[in-house]
Scaffold this active site. Sequence first.
Site: not given
Ligand code: AMP
Length: 478
Positions: A2, A28, A102-103, A244
């Site tokens: 968040c 978020g 956030n957390g 990320y």
């Molecule tokens: P996937 O391997 O298809 O599950 O998604 C991986 C991609 O989603 C990564 O390359 C990130 O850019 C993005 N990503 C990584 N962690 C998250 C997360 N917790 N929530 C949303 N997107 C994420």
Amino acid sequence: MCGIVGIVDAGGVSFQLYYALYALQHRGQESAGISTFEGATLYTHKAQGLVAEVFNRHTLQELRGKAGIGHVRYPTTGSKIPENVQPFNFKYRGLTLSIAHNGNLVNTTELRGEYERRGQIFCTTTDTEIIGSIIADALRASKSMEDAVLLCMRRLRGSYATVALLNDAIYAFRDPLGIKPLCIGKLDQGYIVASESVAIDALDGTFIRDVRPGELVRIDESGLSSTQISTANRRAHCIFEYIYFARADSVMDGKLVYDVRRQIGQKLYETSPVEADLVSPVPDSGTAYAAGYAERSGIPFLEGLMKNRYMGRTFIMPTQKQRDRAVRIKLNTVRGNLKNKRVVLVDDSIVRGTTSRRIVKMIREAGADEVHLRVGSPPIIAPCYLGVDMPTRAELIASGREVEAVRESVGAASLVYIPLEDLVEATGFGELDICTGCLTGCYPVEIDGEKTSRCVVSYMGGSLQSDLSTFDSGKEET
Ligand code: AMP
């Protein structure tokens, strides 16, 4: 995951909070909210949707006052129901409290049960309401926010970067390990605390420093003061913020996120050089990594994929077919850059593997000869309990699978993850000062059924002063 912000500004805060939340929108997209205080009234406006959908000029004008907090939500604990939209408000005998967090707490069930047995009624399914309840309960007894936050830090287990609006003062605190980020900036006529420095930049403010782990910061119209409520023998900054989650232009706990990612990109090349014609990022999260990779390898940086900037959230599409179509609208190949080329494709992480599989296929279909996938994180093998929405082990493609099996599954010619030691080095932190739970399965706080790396947290004891020598040391917590 968040985003939170708190502002005190003599010129009024609602529009500034709005712009700050806009800068934190990536943290978020499920809901947004703002609380402000003026006279004896707490004003709140919150709803599900993006910041620009939730607020308009009229709603912002109604949010009066020179102090306020804001929140953008990405649900981790608690389902996606309107009652769970933050900030949460508590009122008691002339005190009004609004809180945003956030957390993620890992002892929510235990605390909730305890407070329910004492007669507390909860209106939501979030851990944030528990933090608010503990604070409100402590304030009833002592009216001191320092006491209330001390009680929180003793009782809460997990990650919590929190902002609270208590009448016309803002309080901001961070868990003793500093798992989630929070920083302080100076504005023309006041101060701001925010999850990321980009929110300070958006308001033309000046970055001052990060809120220290275990610190409580108070901001009111007379300025800023601080009390160190707890200290720990280590930190546990979330590694996934650097990989990320954070914006690349944010400076977090002393590190420019872009620099960390760029260095990882450089190390990715050094780890396992490959001959190729171009280095392409997966937009946008892979860009800084690809820049570093291209720089170190001398292979040209050239975009093989383009992202549609105006694409909304794909999960609102009701059927799988529509969701698949949405992905195609979101990302497209630049065919001319890919045809008959050997491509190094760089992304931040592989979670379930769905994205990588789909993108590798698209690039192959655009005519590329080879697709070499390079990943800015080590294999994600365990879930996150501390605030990042990370699936169960069964859904994580790298959990219980060798790299070769992952490579085969996503269809790349080669697959290289950054080694953990290189990642740690790129962050510039010691290995014990970051949380690598999702990469190692070992967590900095105690979680049922998981491995824990122990740490010692000391709390300010007796009378509350900002003097570290009054801490009673040796209270062990994990
Ligand atoms: P996937 O391997 O298809 O599950 O998604 C991986 C991609 O989603 C990564 O390359 C990130 O850019 C993005 N990503 C990584 N962690 C998250 C997360 N917790 N929530 C949303 N997107 C994420």
